[in-house]
Design a protein around this motif. Structure first.
Motif, PDB file in Angstrom:
ATOM      1  N   LYS A 290      -1.534   4.064   8.995  1.00 26.01           N
ATOM      2  CA  LYS A 290      -1.820   2.797  10.138  1.00 26.01           C
ATOM      3  C   LYS A 290      -0.383   2.129   9.637  1.00 26.01           C
ATOM      4  CE  LYS A 290      -6.156   2.520   8.194  1.00 26.01           C
ATOM      5  NZ  LYS A 290      -7.446   2.199   6.891  1.00 26.01           N
ATOM      6  N   TYR A 291       0.582   2.365   9.095  1.00 29.35           N
ATOM      7  CA  TYR A 291       1.648   1.348   9.134  1.00 29.35           C
ATOM      8  C   TYR A 291       3.135   2.165  10.157  1.00 29.35           C
ATOM      9  CZ  TYR A 291      -0.186  -0.396   4.774  1.00 29.35           C
ATOM     10  OH  TYR A 291      -1.343  -1.222   4.206  1.00 29.35           O
ATOM     11  N   LYS A 292       4.088   1.759   9.748  1.00 32.44           N
ATOM     12  CA  LYS A 292       5.370   1.929  10.792  1.00 32.44           C
ATOM     13  C   LYS A 292       6.433   2.321   9.647  1.00 32.44           C
ATOM     14  CE  LYS A 292       4.165  -1.140  14.320  1.00 32.44           C
ATOM     15  NZ  LYS A 292       4.910  -2.028  15.419  1.00 32.44           N
ATOM     16  N   VAL A 293       7.327   3.272  10.089  1.00 29.67           N
ATOM     17  CA  VAL A 293       8.168   4.040   9.290  1.00 29.67           C
ATOM     18  C   VAL A 293       9.098   2.397   9.262  1.00 29.67           C
ATOM     19  CG1 VAL A 293      10.676   5.046   9.273  1.00 29.67           C
ATOM     20  CG2 VAL A 293       8.393   6.157  10.176  1.00 29.67           C
ATOM     21  N   GLY A 294      10.095   2.628   7.622  1.00 26.08           N
ATOM     22  CA  GLY A 294      10.396   1.173   7.081  1.00 26.08           C
ATOM     23  C   GLY A 294       9.966   0.655   7.033  1.00 26.08           C
ATOM     24  N   ASP A 295       8.321   0.126   7.267  1.00 29.11           N
ATOM     25  CA  ASP A 295       7.467  -0.473   6.162  1.00 29.11           C
ATOM     26  C   ASP A 295       7.729  -0.878   5.251  1.00 29.11           C
ATOM     27  OD1 ASP A 295       6.755  -1.853   8.379  1.00 29.11           O
ATOM     28  OD2 ASP A 295       4.771  -0.963   9.039  1.00 29.11           O
ATOM     29  N   LYS A 296       7.536  -1.688   4.617  1.00 26.72           N
ATOM     30  CA  LYS A 296       7.110  -1.772   3.050  1.00 26.72           C
ATOM     31  C   LYS A 296       5.756  -1.882   2.379  1.00 26.72           C
ATOM     32  CE  LYS A 296      11.912  -3.966   1.993  1.00 26.72           C
ATOM     33  NZ  LYS A 296      12.166  -4.528   1.105  1.00 26.72           N
ATOM     34  N   ILE A 297       5.159  -1.268   1.237  1.00 28.79           N
ATOM     35  CA  ILE A 297       3.464  -0.904   0.979  1.00 28.79           C
ATOM     36  C   ILE A 297       4.027  -0.776  -0.539  1.00 28.79           C
ATOM     37  CG2 ILE A 297       3.025   0.142   3.202  1.00 28.79           C
ATOM     38  CD1 ILE A 297       3.296   2.876   1.308  1.00 28.79           C
ATOM     39  N   SER A 298       3.064  -1.602  -0.491  1.00 26.86           N
ATOM     40  CA  SER A 298       2.313  -1.706  -3.146  1.00 26.86           C
ATOM     41  C   SER A 298       1.880  -0.028  -3.555  1.00 26.86           C
ATOM     42  CB  SER A 298       2.411  -3.069  -2.796  1.00 26.86           C
ATOM     43  OG  SER A 298       1.998  -4.326  -2.151  1.00 26.86           O
ATOM     44  N   VAL A 299       2.653   0.295  -3.533  1.00 34.97           N
ATOM     45  CA  VAL A 299       1.522   1.605  -4.438  1.00 34.97           C
ATOM     46  C   VAL A 299       1.474   1.514  -5.903  1.00 34.97           C
ATOM     47  CG1 VAL A 299       1.892   4.496  -4.860  1.00 34.97           C
ATOM     48  CG2 VAL A 299       2.832   2.638  -2.577  1.00 34.97           C
ATOM     49  N   THR A 300      -0.227   1.702  -6.175  1.00 35.49           N
ATOM     50  CA  THR A 300      -0.886   1.201  -7.172  1.00 35.49           C
ATOM     51  C   THR A 300      -0.516   3.160  -7.763  1.00 35.49           C
ATOM     52  OG1 THR A 300      -1.671  -0.487  -6.704  1.00 35.49           O
ATOM     53  CG2 THR A 300      -2.916   0.392  -8.384  1.00 35.49           C
ATOM     54  N   PHE A 301      -0.040   3.350  -8.709  1.00 39.14           N
ATOM     55  CA  PHE A 301      -0.820   4.811  -9.552  1.00 39.14           C
ATOM     56  C   PHE A 301      -1.308   4.646 -10.643  1.00 39.14           C
ATOM     57  CE2 PHE A 301       4.528   4.219 -10.029  1.00 39.14           C
ATOM     58  CZ  PHE A 301       4.080   3.988 -11.299  1.00 39.14           C
ATOM     59  N   VAL A 302      -1.658   5.749 -11.437  1.00 44.94           N
ATOM     60  CA  VAL A 302      -1.703   5.638 -13.187  1.00 44.94           C
ATOM     61  C   VAL A 302      -0.826   6.763 -13.980  1.00 44.94           C
ATOM     62  CG1 VAL A 302      -3.577   6.401 -14.639  1.00 44.94           C
ATOM     63  CG2 VAL A 302      -4.380   5.213 -12.576  1.00 44.94           C
ATOM     64  N   ARG A 303      -0.350   6.734 -14.527  1.00 38.66           N
ATOM     65  CA  ARG A 303       0.708   7.638 -15.460  1.00 38.66           C
ATOM     66  C   ARG A 303      -0.180   7.488 -17.171  1.00 38.66           C
ATOM     67  NH1 ARG A 303       6.886   6.233 -14.640  1.00 38.66           N
ATOM     68  NH2 ARG A 303       6.740   7.002 -12.880  1.00 38.66           N
ATOM     69  N   SER A 304      -0.079   7.879 -17.545  1.00 37.67           N
ATOM     70  CA  SER A 304       0.056   8.052 -18.982  1.00 37.67           C
ATOM     71  C   SER A 304      -1.503   7.482 -18.964  1.00 37.67           C
ATOM     72  CB  SER A 304       0.861   8.331 -20.179  1.00 37.67           C
ATOM     73  OG  SER A 304       1.416   9.036 -19.661  1.00 37.67           O
TER      74      SER A 304
END
Length: 436
Positions: free
Chosen positions: A405-419
């Motif tokens: 849904k985005y374009k190359v170069g767009d900045k996005i927020s990524v939520t992830f789980v670690r430990s």
């Protein structure tokens, strides 16, 4: 060629991982037949027959002249009273008869002619308008063995499969179809509605979105489709599918149905990149690449897959045209399509483990390419991506659909789980193209 998926496909080719669907019992209508119907008639059964009979005649009583006069006077008064009531009733209750007027005027013995409303039932017009823009696509490849010569060309190539397509630009001869229709082709031919069969050039193809663009050089008398807006679709809206099921013997077959659902997901390469349109219009092998058209005659989807599990019918799927158009334009302009990417490999087997161990669902990062957007943002192997901006991610298909849904170069927020702890990072999307 069609993307068909069923129980057998789960362990073959694309490695589909489909959810189990509970088996349902079909409803059965039992029709009782009358034992008295021994004539073999094809009429309705289950009805009792009655014999006609005549009542014994009895002498009619004679009226006296005085009594006859009274009867005549009563009948005359009744008629006058009835006419007066009919005349005054509309004035006293003006709305009473208006609602029943149609029923009163149409309850005659003569058949009533019904004129179809072209705005509601324009299928014949759609077939005339869109049909000439639909083409058959044949995929020719080297024979698998030297004994296989059926449908082979003079060059020794064999017709490996057929599909459909539609003309998107009549002046330049551009045709849209599915990538899986032309995949592996060494030669492609296109059959037109006027009977011509022409060689086609592959302009570009993209397996990630299952889209391809062809071009023919002879553009004489071509007709192009009109594109619609698939972002405004409503469930229940009527649609028409046009294509070549089974090959050119059934070219430009027209089937009708409705939009059964939108934003459906399938675990098939290419189709998993989109929220698909589900329709009950018949989609058969050979329909792939053909258009799904709304009742304004505009293409709203590209027919790409069907649900082929035993016991199911009326479950076809189309790529929304508004979602497909950016890739189509790239293929025409550059011959390749580029997509935004995080450069991670996802292992969906994690989700089965997560369900058993009460862990969060998401896209499990099996590998983050060194120097890629995810790696630069601090995402590592073993992290579980759970959100892109505010959209929840539960598997690899969700991740791909959201990134596209985005374009190359767009900045996005990524939520992830670690430990067991949730983290949020910012990532700048990189680029991946059709050839990678």
């Amino acid at each position: 060629m069609d993307n068909e998926f069923n129980d057998e496909n789960k362990s073959q080719n694309k490695g589909l991982n489909e959810p189990h669907i509970p088996q349902e019992i079909d409803a059965v209508i039992v029709e009782s037949k009358s034992n008295s119907d021994s004539s073999g008639s094809s009429g309705f059964s289950g009805y009792s027959s009655y014999s006609s009979f005549s009542a014994p005649s009895s002498p009619k009583p004679k009226l006296s002249k005085k009594l006859a006069g009274v009867v005549a006077l009563c009948l005359t008064s009744a008629m006058i009273g009835g006419l007066t009531t009919v005349t005054l009733l509309p004035r006293i209750y003006p709305n009473l008869l208006s609602s029943n007027q149609t029923a009163l005027t149409t309850s005659s013995l003569s058949p009533i002619s019904t004129v179809s409303n072209s705005s509601q039932f324009p299928v014949t017009q759609i077939a005339k308008t869109v049909g000439p823009a639909v083409v058959g696509v044949s995929n020719f490849q080297s024979p698998q063995n030297r004994f296989s010569r059926q449908n082979s060309s003079s060059s020794g190539l064999q017709e490996a499969g057929t599909g459909s397509g539609f003309i998107i630009d009549a002046q330049k001869g551009y045709i849209v179809t599915n990538n899986h229709v032309i995949d592996g082709a060494q030669k492609i031919t296109v059959s037109l509605s006027d009977g011509r069969t022409l060689d086609a050039k592959l302009v570009g193809a993209d397996a990630r979105t299952d889209l391809a663009v062809l071009q023919i050089s002879d553009t004489k008398n071509l007709t192009a489709v009109t594109l619609g807006d698939s972002t405004k679709l409503e469930v229940g809206a009527s649609v028409v599918a046009i294509g070549n099921p089974g090959g050119n013997d059934f070219a430009r077959s027209v089937t009708t149905g409705v939009i059964s659902a939108t934003n459906r997901t399938l675990d098939i390469q290419g189709e998993s990149s989109f929220g698909l349109i589900q329709t009950d219009a018949a989609i058969n092998p050979g329909n792939s690449g053909g258009p799904l058209v709304d009742y304004q005659g505009k293409v709203i989807g590209i027919n790409s897959a069907k649900y082929a599990q035993s016991g199911f019918e009326g479950m076809g799927f189309s790529i929304p045209i508004s979602d497909a158009l950016p890739t189509i334009q790239q293929l025409i302009q550059k011959g390749v399509a580029t997509h935004p990417a995080l450069y991670v490999s996802i292992n969906d087997q994690y989700n089965t483990y997560a369900q058993s161990n009460n862990l969060p669902q998401g896209a499990y990062v099996a590998e983050a390419t060194s120097g890629g957007p995810a790696d630069k943002a601090g995402i590592k192997q073993g992290d579980v991506i759970t959100k892109i901006n505010d959209t929840t991610i539960q598997n690899s298909s969700d991740l791909v659909r959201e990134l596209y849904k985005y374009k190359v170069g767009d900045k996005i927020s990524v939520t992830f789980v670690r430990s067991g702890k949730s983290q949020v990072v910012q990532a700048t999307l990189g680029e991946i193209n059709s050839n990678q």
